[in-house]
Enzyme design. Structure first.
Site, PDB file in Angstrom:
ATOM      1  N   ASP A 169     -22.721  -0.265  63.286  1.00 54.15           N
ATOM      2  CA  ASP A 169     -21.767  -1.369  63.087  1.00 54.15           C
ATOM      3  C   ASP A 169     -22.460  -2.733  63.152  1.00 54.15           C
ATOM      4  O   ASP A 169     -22.218  -3.611  62.329  1.00 54.15           O
ATOM      5  CB  ASP A 169     -20.665  -1.329  64.156  1.00 54.15           C
ATOM      6  CG  ASP A 169     -19.622  -0.252  63.879  1.00 54.15           C
ATOM      7  OD1 ASP A 169     -19.435   0.104  62.706  1.00 54.15           O
ATOM      8  OD2 ASP A 169     -19.010   0.224  64.844  1.00 54.15           O
TER       9      ASP A 169
ATOM     10  N   LYS B 233     -15.433   6.499  69.695  1.00 49.50           N
ATOM     11  CA  LYS B 233     -16.834   6.053  69.707  1.00 49.50           C
ATOM     12  C   LYS B 233     -17.496   6.229  71.079  1.00 49.50           C
ATOM     13  O   LYS B 233     -18.704   6.444  71.157  1.00 49.50           O
ATOM     14  CB  LYS B 233     -16.937   4.596  69.244  1.00 49.50           C
ATOM     15  CG  LYS B 233     -16.628   4.435  67.751  1.00 49.50           C
ATOM     16  CD  LYS B 233     -16.817   3.007  67.275  1.00 49.50           C
ATOM     17  CE  LYS B 233     -16.364   2.870  65.832  1.00 49.50           C
ATOM     18  NZ  LYS B 233     -16.551   1.508  65.307  1.00 49.50           N
TER      19      LYS B 233
HETATM   20  P1  NDP Z   1     -11.137  -3.638  71.409  1.00 53.75           P
HETATM   21  O1  NDP Z   1      -9.748  -3.191  71.641  1.00 53.75           O
HETATM   22  O2  NDP Z   1     -12.270  -2.921  72.039  1.00 53.75           O
HETATM   23  O3  NDP Z   1     -11.263  -5.196  71.867  1.00 53.75           O
HETATM   24  C1  NDP Z   1     -10.296  -6.130  71.468  1.00 53.75           C
HETATM   25  C2  NDP Z   1     -10.802  -7.534  71.783  1.00 53.75           C
HETATM   26  O4  NDP Z   1      -9.888  -8.464  71.208  1.00 53.75           O
HETATM   27  C3  NDP Z   1     -10.881  -7.872  73.276  1.00 53.75           C
HETATM   28  O5  NDP Z   1     -11.954  -8.748  73.481  1.00 53.75           O
HETATM   29  C4  NDP Z   1      -9.524  -8.542  73.509  1.00 53.75           C
HETATM   30  O6  NDP Z   1      -9.537  -9.429  74.617  1.00 53.75           O
HETATM   31  C5  NDP Z   1      -9.385  -9.339  72.235  1.00 53.75           C
HETATM   32  N1  NDP Z   1      -8.005  -9.678  71.881  1.00 53.75           N
HETATM   33  C6  NDP Z   1      -7.003  -8.834  71.537  1.00 53.75           C
HETATM   34  N2  NDP Z   1      -5.900  -9.522  71.221  1.00 53.75           N
HETATM   35  C7  NDP Z   1      -6.206 -10.847  71.364  1.00 53.75           C
HETATM   36  C8  NDP Z   1      -5.459 -12.056  71.187  1.00 53.75           C
HETATM   37  N3  NDP Z   1      -4.188 -12.038  70.791  1.00 53.75           N
HETATM   38  N4  NDP Z   1      -6.093 -13.224  71.412  1.00 53.75           N
HETATM   39  C9  NDP Z   1      -7.390 -13.253  71.813  1.00 53.75           C
HETATM   40  N5  NDP Z   1      -8.133 -12.138  72.009  1.00 53.75           N
HETATM   41  C10 NDP Z   1      -7.547 -10.947  71.792  1.00 53.75           C
HETATM   42  O7  NDP Z   1     -11.277  -3.690  69.796  1.00 53.75           O
HETATM   43  P2  NDP Z   1     -12.637  -3.596  68.957  1.00 53.75           P
HETATM   44  O8  NDP Z   1     -13.653  -4.418  69.652  1.00 53.75           O
HETATM   45  O9  NDP Z   1     -12.934  -2.172  68.664  1.00 53.75           O
HETATM   46  O10 NDP Z   1     -12.215  -4.247  67.533  1.00 53.75           O
HETATM   47  C11 NDP Z   1     -12.078  -5.659  67.360  1.00 53.75           C
HETATM   48  C12 NDP Z   1     -11.873  -5.979  65.875  1.00 53.75           C
HETATM   49  O11 NDP Z   1     -13.020  -5.677  65.105  1.00 53.75           O
HETATM   50  C13 NDP Z   1     -10.713  -5.221  65.226  1.00 53.75           C
HETATM   51  O12 NDP Z   1      -9.982  -6.128  64.437  1.00 53.75           O
HETATM   52  C14 NDP Z   1     -11.392  -4.205  64.341  1.00 53.75           C
HETATM   53  O13 NDP Z   1     -10.601  -3.883  63.206  1.00 53.75           O
HETATM   54  C15 NDP Z   1     -12.662  -4.949  63.942  1.00 53.75           C
HETATM   55  N6  NDP Z   1     -13.780  -4.043  63.551  1.00 53.75           N
HETATM   56  C16 NDP Z   1     -14.243  -4.110  62.269  1.00 53.75           C
HETATM   57  C17 NDP Z   1     -15.281  -3.290  61.836  1.00 53.75           C
HETATM   58  C18 NDP Z   1     -15.768  -3.377  60.416  1.00 53.75           C
HETATM   59  O14 NDP Z   1     -16.520  -2.497  59.965  1.00 53.75           O
HETATM   60  N7  NDP Z   1     -15.419  -4.409  59.681  1.00 53.75           N
HETATM   61  C19 NDP Z   1     -15.922  -2.324  62.756  1.00 53.75           C
HETATM   62  C20 NDP Z   1     -15.384  -2.356  64.111  1.00 53.75           C
HETATM   63  C21 NDP Z   1     -14.339  -3.188  64.458  1.00 53.75           C
HETATM   64  P3  NDP Z   1      -9.247  -8.909  76.134  1.00 53.75           P
HETATM   65  O15 NDP Z   1     -10.551  -8.370  76.622  1.00 53.75           O
HETATM   66  O16 NDP Z   1      -8.789 -10.102  76.838  1.00 53.75           O
HETATM   67  O17 NDP Z   1      -8.189  -7.837  76.009  1.00 53.75           O
END
Ligand code: NDP
Length: 280
Positions: free
Chosen positions: A107, A71
């Protein structure tokens, strides 16, 4: 020329991409609206996104959806960006036009449509808690702010990233009259009307460590992740009395918005949502 050759070509480009439900969704939209198009999956090599897009354009394609992990590259590749794509810093929809590539991000509007229209939870005047500060959180912020909520609080495991998002979107606060601030999970005060889980914690069967009191008496807890079963976050929230919803509707609504950008026709989404829900 056969019917397929006459059809406009679209695809979802990602790596991996085999799991994508987008071809199913767009085939249903096309049948429903009578639009002649084909929609396929394209697996791009991790170092070959731009080359894959260029080749697809050369073959006469009209547009593409972009998924993990491309993306940001799609954002960099676009000749023109919509305001929401510029704000998100990421693109999930490409439209190939005669004078270049348009990049958009559907999105966020997909999620907002699913919450406001499909789930019936208005955001205007409400307190909203956004958990996470990754790509998905960044993508939904402008569409959330555009709904005029009273307050949006962003909480993330890495606090610096939540602060960065607040700074990035502060300029857009003029479009609404509330507050936009960052918080640590453990410092969250009061309760919220809508709590959105934009972390990927559910993938690891973990729940962000928020106090249960963040869930107000008639709160909606929305997990962007979707699965056949309620996610751990949804189970946690339901256990504390919240209404819950996963991100399947967001997936369908972002697809509908992409379809509209490409074809100028807005498909109906309830039927395909119900079908996918049965299959999930
Ligand atoms: P990124 O990898 O960009 O970001 C992940 C985020 O999750 C960060 O803020 C990270 O925190 C946090 N995180 C990861 N593990 C944990 C944990 N164990 N506890 C607390 N926080 C945690 O991922 P995306 O933003 O791209 O995606 C996030 C979610 O959204 C995914 O599950 C994805 O499947 C979903 N999604 C769904 C869509 C839909 O159409 N339904 C579209 C796009 C995404 P930190 O910054 O501290 O690492």
């Amino acid at each position: 020329m056969n019917a397929v050759a006459r059809s406009a070509r679209y695809a979802v480009i990602g790596n991996p991409v085999a799991h994508s439900k987008s071809p199913q969704i767009h085939a249903r939209f096309a049948a429903q609206t009578g639009q002649g198009l084909t929609y396929e999956r394209l697996l791009a090599p991790l170092d070959g996104f731009a080359a894959t897009v260029r080749e697809f354009i050369r073959q006469g394609a009209r547009g593409a959806n972009v998924t993990v992990p491309f993306k940001l590259e799609a954002h960099a590749m676009a000749d023109r960006l919509s305001e929401r794509a510029r704000a998100a810093g990421a693109v999930n929809t490409l439209k190939f036009e005669a004078d270049g590539i348009l990049g958009d991000n559907t999105d966020g509007v997909g999620m907002v449509t699913d919450i406001v229209r499909n789930a019936g939870f208005a955001m205007a005047g409400k307190r909203i808690l956004l958990l996470g500060a990754g790509g998905a959180a960044r993508g939904v912020l402008l569409p959330i702010l555009s709904e005029n909520p009273l307050e949006v609080v962003i909480a993330n495991r890495t606090q610096a990233k939540a602060l960065e998002l607040v700074q990035r979107f502060d300029a857009h606060r003029g479009t609404f009259c509330g507050a936009l601030r960052a918080s640590e999970f453990s410092n969250l005060q009061g309760n919220f009307d809508i709590v959105i889980n934009a972390t990927s914690a559910s993938l690891a069967a973990e729940v962000p460590p928020v106090p249960p009191a963040v869930l107000g008496p008639h709160a909606l807890a929305y997990d962007m992740m979707y699965a056949g079963q309620p996610t751990v976050f949804m189970r946690f929230a339901a256990g504390h009395g919240a209404a819950v919803r996963d991100g399947l509707g967001m997936l369908v609504e972002q697809a509908a918005e992409s379809f509209y950008i490409w074809r100028g026709v807005r498909p109906e989404t309830a039927q395909i949502y119900a079908e996918l829900r049965q299959l999930a």
